[in-house]
Structures are given as C-alpha cells and as structure tokens.
Design a protein around this motif. Sequence first.
Motif, PDB file in Angstrom:
ATOM      1  N   ALA A 264       0.838  -1.196   0.000  1.00  0.00           N
ATOM      2  CA  ALA A 264       0.000   0.000   0.000  1.00  0.00           C
ATOM      3  C   ALA A 264       0.874   1.248   0.000  1.00  0.00           C
ATOM      4  N   ASP A 265       0.586   2.173  -0.892  1.00  0.00           N
ATOM      5  CA  ASP A 265       1.286   3.454  -0.947  1.00  0.00           C
ATOM      6  C   ASP A 265       0.875   4.295   0.254  1.00  0.00           C
ATOM      7  N   ARG A 266       1.841   4.893   0.955  1.00  0.00           N
ATOM      8  CA  ARG A 266       1.512   5.609   2.185  1.00  0.00           C
ATOM      9  C   ARG A 266       0.633   6.840   1.929  1.00  0.00           C
ATOM     10  N   SER A 267       0.695   7.400   0.708  1.00  0.00           N
ATOM     11  CA  SER A 267      -0.135   8.572   0.416  1.00  0.00           C
ATOM     12  C   SER A 267      -1.618   8.220   0.337  1.00  0.00           C
ATOM     13  N   LYS A 268      -1.923   6.928   0.206  1.00  0.00           N
ATOM     14  CA  LYS A 268      -3.319   6.505   0.081  1.00  0.00           C
ATOM     15  C   LYS A 268      -3.862   5.871   1.359  1.00  0.00           C
ATOM     16  N   VAL A 269      -3.032   5.819   2.392  1.00  0.00           N
ATOM     17  CA  VAL A 269      -3.427   5.191   3.645  1.00  0.00           C
ATOM     18  C   VAL A 269      -3.889   6.264   4.631  1.00  0.00           C
ATOM     19  N   ARG A 270      -4.991   6.023   5.326  1.00  0.00           N
ATOM     20  CA  ARG A 270      -5.492   6.930   6.356  1.00  0.00           C
ATOM     21  C   ARG A 270      -5.658   6.162   7.665  1.00  0.00           C
ATOM     22  N   ASP A 272      -7.626   6.208  11.383  1.00  0.00           N
ATOM     23  CA  ASP A 272      -8.657   6.741  12.275  1.00  0.00           C
ATOM     24  C   ASP A 272      -8.079   6.859  13.678  1.00  0.00           C
ATOM     25  N   HIS A 273      -7.922   8.117  14.148  1.00  0.00           N
ATOM     26  CA  HIS A 273      -7.355   8.388  15.468  1.00  0.00           C
ATOM     27  C   HIS A 273      -8.430   8.215  16.543  1.00  0.00           C
ATOM     28  N   PRO A 274      -8.071   7.755  17.740  1.00  0.00           N
ATOM     29  CA  PRO A 274      -9.077   7.600  18.802  1.00  0.00           C
ATOM     30  C   PRO A 274      -9.799   8.896  19.160  1.00  0.00           C
ATOM     31  N   ASP A 275      -9.152  10.051  18.902  1.00  0.00           N
ATOM     32  CA  ASP A 275      -9.777  11.327  19.223  1.00  0.00           C
ATOM     33  C   ASP A 275     -10.803  11.753  18.178  1.00  0.00           C
ATOM     34  N   GLY A 276     -10.950  10.944  17.102  1.00  0.00           N
ATOM     35  CA  GLY A 276     -11.979  11.210  16.133  1.00  0.00           C
ATOM     36  C   GLY A 276     -11.532  11.915  14.878  1.00  0.00           C
ATOM     37  N   TRP A 277     -10.228  12.142  14.692  1.00  0.00           N
ATOM     38  CA  TRP A 277      -9.772  12.796  13.470  1.00  0.00           C
ATOM     39  C   TRP A 277      -9.029  11.809  12.588  1.00  0.00           C
ATOM     40  N   LEU A 278      -8.952  12.100  11.316  1.00  0.00           N
ATOM     41  CA  LEU A 278      -8.348  11.227  10.310  1.00  0.00           C
ATOM     42  C   LEU A 278      -6.918  11.699  10.035  1.00  0.00           C
ATOM     43  N   VAL A 279      -5.979  10.783  10.172  1.00  0.00           N
ATOM     44  CA  VAL A 279      -4.557  11.117  10.038  1.00  0.00           C
ATOM     45  C   VAL A 279      -4.044  10.562   8.718  1.00  0.00           C
ATOM     46  N   SER A 280      -3.268  11.383   7.999  1.00  0.00           N
ATOM     47  CA  SER A 280      -2.615  10.937   6.764  1.00  0.00           C
ATOM     48  C   SER A 280      -1.128  11.231   6.868  1.00  0.00           C
ATOM     49  N   SER A 281      -0.376  10.755   5.886  1.00  0.00           N
ATOM     50  CA  SER A 281       1.063  10.999   5.890  1.00  0.00           C
ATOM     51  C   SER A 281       1.391  12.480   5.734  1.00  0.00           C
ATOM     52  N   ALA A 284       0.395  14.060   9.564  1.00  0.00           N
ATOM     53  CA  ALA A 284       0.653  13.274  10.775  1.00  0.00           C
ATOM     54  C   ALA A 284       1.556  14.038  11.732  1.00  0.00           C
ATOM     55  N   PRO A 285       1.244  14.026  13.025  1.00  0.00           N
ATOM     56  CA  PRO A 285       2.138  14.645  14.005  1.00  0.00           C
ATOM     57  C   PRO A 285       3.420  13.837  14.153  1.00  0.00           C
ATOM     58  N   GLU A 286       4.382  14.413  14.871  1.00  0.00           N
ATOM     59  CA  GLU A 286       5.672  13.732  15.027  1.00  0.00           C
ATOM     60  C   GLU A 286       5.561  12.480  15.868  1.00  0.00           C
ATOM     61  N   THR A 287       4.480  12.346  16.611  1.00  0.00           N
ATOM     62  CA  THR A 287       4.302  11.147  17.434  1.00  0.00           C
ATOM     63  C   THR A 287       3.599  10.013  16.692  1.00  0.00           C
ATOM     64  N   ILE A 288       3.202  10.273  15.448  1.00  0.00           N
ATOM     65  CA  ILE A 288       2.663   9.224  14.588  1.00  0.00           C
ATOM     66  C   ILE A 288       3.404   9.328  13.254  1.00  0.00           C
ATOM     67  N   ARG A 289       4.159   8.308  12.918  1.00  0.00           N
ATOM     68  CA  ARG A 289       5.004   8.388  11.725  1.00  0.00           C
ATOM     69  C   ARG A 289       4.459   7.504  10.612  1.00  0.00           C
ATOM     70  N   PHE A 290       4.463   8.043   9.405  1.00  0.00           N
ATOM     71  CA  PHE A 290       4.149   7.284   8.206  1.00  0.00           C
ATOM     72  C   PHE A 290       5.448   7.149   7.407  1.00  0.00           C
ATOM     73  N   ASP A 291       5.920   5.934   7.220  1.00  0.00           N
ATOM     74  CA  ASP A 291       7.142   5.698   6.460  1.00  0.00           C
ATOM     75  C   ASP A 291       6.858   4.737   5.322  1.00  0.00           C
ATOM     76  N   LEU A 298       4.536   1.745   6.520  1.00  0.00           N
ATOM     77  CA  LEU A 298       4.837   1.398   7.902  1.00  0.00           C
ATOM     78  C   LEU A 298       4.404   2.568   8.780  1.00  0.00           C
ATOM     79  N   ILE A 299       3.386   2.362   9.601  1.00  0.00           N
ATOM     80  CA  ILE A 299       2.891   3.384  10.511  1.00  0.00           C
ATOM     81  C   ILE A 299       3.407   3.083  11.910  1.00  0.00           C
TER      82      ILE A 299
END
Length: 775
Positions: A264-270, A272-281, A284-291, A298-299
């Motif tokens: 899966a290409d990381r640009s197409k992966v989302r 769902d954060h527990p706080d209710g917002w959708l995170v993408s590459s 993404a904050p520094e505490t959630i990494r998309f590589d 690799l998240i």
Amino acid sequence: MTNIYEINTLFGGLLSRIARQRWFVAVLFSLCIGLFSGISVAQGSADSQSRDVRFLIDTSASLQATDALALRKILPDVTANFMLENGDFFGVWTFGEGADATVSFGRINEAKRQAVLADNSYLGADARVRNLRAALEAVAFSNKASTSGVSDVFILTEGPVFSRSSIKDALIEDYIVKSMAPMLADSRIRVNIIEIGNDGELFYRQLAGRTGGQYLSLKGNPYPALAALQFVGSKLNTSVEVASNASVAITGAEGNVAIVIPGADRSKVRLDHPDGWLVSSADAPETIRFDSSGPSTLITLTKEELRRLDLPVSYWAVRGVPAPGAIIVGKPSDFLAGVVPTSAELIAQREKAKTRPVVVPAKVEEAVVAETEEPIEIDESEVSLVSLIKGEVGLEGRYFFQEGSAGQPKENLSIWLQPEIDYLTESGDDLFEITLFGRIDQHDDQRTHADIREMLWTHVGSGWESKVGIGKVFWGVTESQHLVDIINQTDLVEQPDGEEKLGQPMLKLGFEMDWGTWDLFVLPYFRERTFPGEDGRFGYPLPVDIDNPVYESSQEEWHTDFSTRFYGYAGDLEYALSWFWGTTRQPLLIFNGDFANPKSLPLYNIIDQTGLELQYIYDAWLLKFEGISRGGQGDRYAAVTTGFEYTQVGIFGGDSDLGWLMEYLWDERGDDAPTIFDRDIFVGWRWTANDTQSSSALLGVVWDPETDETLVQLEAQRRLAPNVTLDFNMGFYMADEIKGDPQQILQTLASPDPNNKMGLLDKEDYMQLVLNWYF
C-alpha cells in the motif's frame, strides 16, 4: 536389615528380568522422549542478555520479480524499529558478487533506527552471482564484536548458492554445510533462512539445522509479509498478528506499536485516530510516523502518543488496506489485533478526547539522539574461515537386552574422535579436505580402529571438476537401503545399519553439460570390509578371518576398479544412471574348511553393476526408486527399492513436521538372496521439531510378510548446547535364534533356513546413547 549390596542385587535382577520383555521398549521409549523434551538448553541463558540480530539480504537480479513486496526492506525496518531495544546488536549485509555492510553492525539506538528506515540500498537487485559464502564469512567476522551470547542471522534469499557453474555451486554448498555450519554453531550463531522460492530447500534446511536455526519457504504463500514477520518475531519475543478488519486495540504504552500495510502506498493510507480525526502521511504529528518501506507503508504509533492519550484501551483503524489486512507488530501485552470498540466505548473515548488539547506535542519526548559509538571495526585477520580446523569427540554407551550368542557382555562403552581440516581458496576453485577417524572400544578389538575418511583435493575448472586422494561418495535416494551406493566400502564395526563408510582412494573427473553432469571414477586400491571381532556384538556365528580374505582377482586389493555416473533433472524429476566394474564391496562369507577351527572367509568377486536412481517431487510427496542389475556373484540378478515420502508441515498447528515413509524391497533371487531384504515392506515416520535444539526422530520398521521377520529401528537427536548433541538409537530383530555348537551352526549355514534369515541377530536387541561434542 537389608544392606546396600542386597538392594543392588535385587534391583539388578529385576532390571535384567524386565529387559528380557519386549514391552520394555515402550516404557524405555517414553522415558527417552521425556529426557529429550525436558533438557534445558544451555544457550537459553543468553536470551536475557542483549540480543544480536543480523540480516543477510540477497541482491541477485531474479529477486526483483519474486520479491514484489520488497520483504528485503520490510524485515530489517520492522525488526530494527519494533523488535529490538536500545543496546541490542544489529547489522545488515547484502550479498551478490561479494558481501557489503549496508547498516554498520553495532548497538542499536534511535539514530540507527532512522538510518535503517532511510536506507534503500538493498532494494536494488542486479547481482548475477549469489555468494553466500562471503556473506556468512562477514557475519562470522563480526562475532568478536558482540557480547550478546547467541546471534540470530536471518538470510532472505531467492534461491541457493549460484556462481554460474553447478559443479562449483555443489562444492561451495557442501563446504558451507560441512565446514562453515559447525564453526558458526560453535560461535553461537544461529542461521535462519527465509527463502522466497524453495529451490534450495534441502541445502538451506541442512544449514539451518546444523546451526540450530530454522527454515521458512514463502513459495506459494498468499501472504508472505505476514509469514516472514511472524517468523522473525517468534525469535525475538515480539507479537505479529493480522487484523483483517484493519482495526487494533492498544492496551499498553510500554513501547512503540507498528502497523504494516504490505503493498500500500503511504499517500493513500489513512488512520482513524481515537480522538476522532483522520490522520494521513501529509498531516501526521511527530508522534505518529508514516514511512515507506519499499512499496509498503509502515505506521508507527509511538509510546509518546499512546501515553498522551491516557486511555486504558485506545481503538485505531486503518483505511486503504489490501488483503490480508493490517499487520500489527509490538510487545505481546500492548495490543489486540482486530478488536473494534462498542458504541459505549467509542463514546467514552471521544468524551475523553475533549479534556485534552487536540494538537499533539510538536516534539517526541524522547528526542532522536546522535549515535554515540563508532561503527564496530571488524579485523578480518583475527578470524579466518578460509583455513578451518574442527572435529567431533563422542562417548557412546550401548546396552543389549541379552548376552551375545558367544557370551558377549550386555554393556559396552567406546569413545571416538574425528578431527577435520578444510581449506577452501578465496577463488572457490580449490578445496582441500582431511578427515581422520579413530575409535577405542571396551570389548571388541576389531572395533578399536582408525581410518582416513578423507584426504582429498577438489579442483573446479570451467565446466569440469576433479577430485584426487581419499574420499567418500554417496549415491542413492531411498531410506531403507541404498542399492546403488557402491564406491565406498562399509565400515561394519561402526554401526549395524552399514551407513558408515571407509575412505576410498580415487581419481574423479566430473563434466558439467547442458543436460546434466557426468562423473568418471578410477579406484586404484580396494578397502576390505571391517567385521566385528569374537568379543564384539552383531557378529557372525563363525568368526570372520579378516587376515585371510579370498580374492577372485590375482591383483587382490590392488585391482583397479572403474565407475561412471550421469545425473540430471527434468522439471521436478531427478535421475541418475551409474555403472561399476571391479571388486565387490559386499563379500560372500565362505567356510575355511578347518573343522577343528572353523571360521568364515570373506570372498571378494569381480562384479559389474548398473544402477538407476529416480526421485520425483510433487507438492509434499517425494517418490523414490533405486534399482540395480548385478553380475559376477553367481547368476545375474536384479534388485529394487521403491516407495514414497509424504511430509505434513506444521502438525498440530505447531512448527513440527512429520514425514510418512513407505518402501518395497525386492530381490530377484528371493529365498536364495544372502540379504534379509528380499520381499520386504518398510514403513517409517520422520519427525522434525524445527526448534533451536534441532530435535528430530526417525522410526522405521522392515517386515517380511512371508516369514513375519521384523526389524525395528529408532534414531533420535537433540542439541543440548551449541556444541553438544545427544543421539539415541534402538534396534530390535524379531526372529528365531540360531543355536548349537560350531558343527551344528556350520550345517545350518550350509543349508540356511529362508524363513529365518534374521536369526543371526535375534540376541542383538539394543539401545544406544551417544554424547557428541563439536569443536
């Protein structure tokens, strides 16, 4: 009061009576299984130390097509970032023409983890040679730098050794298994194989087994990334699970948790954060990494983010995930894959989010630190595999359930030594081998002996190979007997199954052709068969006079023998055709004519033999055939052994494999055949644990349906320590004993009973323990 002497006498008498009963076999077998399964491996204490993991990544050109998911990138990335702790050892080498360290070997920290993620050098695969020898040498050179105890090496490869010459490949593979593997085991290096195909399965299983490692083939596996990550994780106490619904519940915050989305290409992966917002590459904050890990994503859910949430359980989901789903990697107690929240749990999670800032910290609390230690410098002059001295020392104990027919004792001890020296030149064109053997036996003077097993120079040229000296050659594919195996003489005093061979002086030329390999042998000197002495077990009713053999040829042992063999394959069919002319390796035993001192004399005829070997692989089935036509010992005759082996992989849901074997043994001479295998059926079971102790067992039964004679053999092995193994053997011969004085025995042998060919061995039921130390 009963004294100790009386107790010992009573116990000894009871043991003697029990030992005479055949049912004692089952009890003894159960005890031995308990012994084998209950022994602690000495190397286990090393697991509490710093771990040591090394990857050897194949860069051969064929890998580009077979490794579409780029496992050669995913495995090092996930291992370094989620399976190892700071202070553990880690390194990555690639191998093709040679071996290169792409990630310097040393202690891991955050800087090294980031360097692993950034390194894409091993995604390139364009090598035309697969030089596994150079790769293993690089690993061994690094071992002096590590203090972690046991080292786990993971080889990710597309196939076996490849050097553009099949003859040279066979030479190098033989050298790796026979010479390098014992040295690696002595250095506490376990070699684990992940093979994308399975063309090298036999070679790689031998390499893994002899070093205490394990083998995994990904051929035909629909989810190779999951299988490979679980294989590595099982060695490093890391949980790897698949969430087919792409959901995960995080239950701890002691370490980072990885979400791997193969293909899966990381640009197409989302996410769902527990706080209710959708995170993408992109956001993404520094505490959630998309590589990106090759073509996969690799998240990383860092422990800083999990602590910030301050939830006993946090629920996450990933969008844009192809089959089989998201792969979750982390500590076993930190997550539950595939778990989704109830409505109440989801509402509570969102309410909790309102009490904390929406914006996550701008920095990771545990900042990336600079690498504080220099890469470990490897002085290759301190370690050399090019010149290698190794060997084995063994202590053997045998117990027979009855005294021998001539009053031989039930108990027997012996010790043996087998030193070996191997030298393979840097070019890989010349191999020099010396293997010596010596045994000292408690009772049998004939078994106390020494031999040069090998003293051989092998040279590989362009499309040809030569061997000069003393060597050993094995032919055959079946399990119960090897009809075609005729180059080497049997060292019969060693083991009753005849598998041990004496060294044979030889000159061999081998030629590599498009349609197979052709070998020519000149054998200038003959080795006489060894026989047990009068005080030894498994002997002949009339002692064999080895000092007065009878030869058909006037040249006796100096008769020059000749042999040739062609072997090749067509698809999954392997075949070989051989021919031999010379002194037989299976002498007939004749009466010496002295009624006052009757003895047997070995008669060595000149024979010619044509042999055929066939082996066909179909899925988990292995179909086998060996047949010969021999002339020179009476009328010409034919003999055949044929059957199959079927392997069940992962029995009972574990790592163990179970092989089912069945063969039919036929000899045209029937009742007149001097062998016990004339119209017999063989069934067997081969169990392989695939554990770090290399535990295995083989139970075989040969039954003659006409006479009801039965032979039962059990062989079991287990590694007790990196350089110590324990072997256990049992043998039972169910027939009627041949009794009488020498004159009566002589009459019986002159007119043998075809329904009691195994009567010579009726009193030879035994069990055997061997403790082996490898140096």
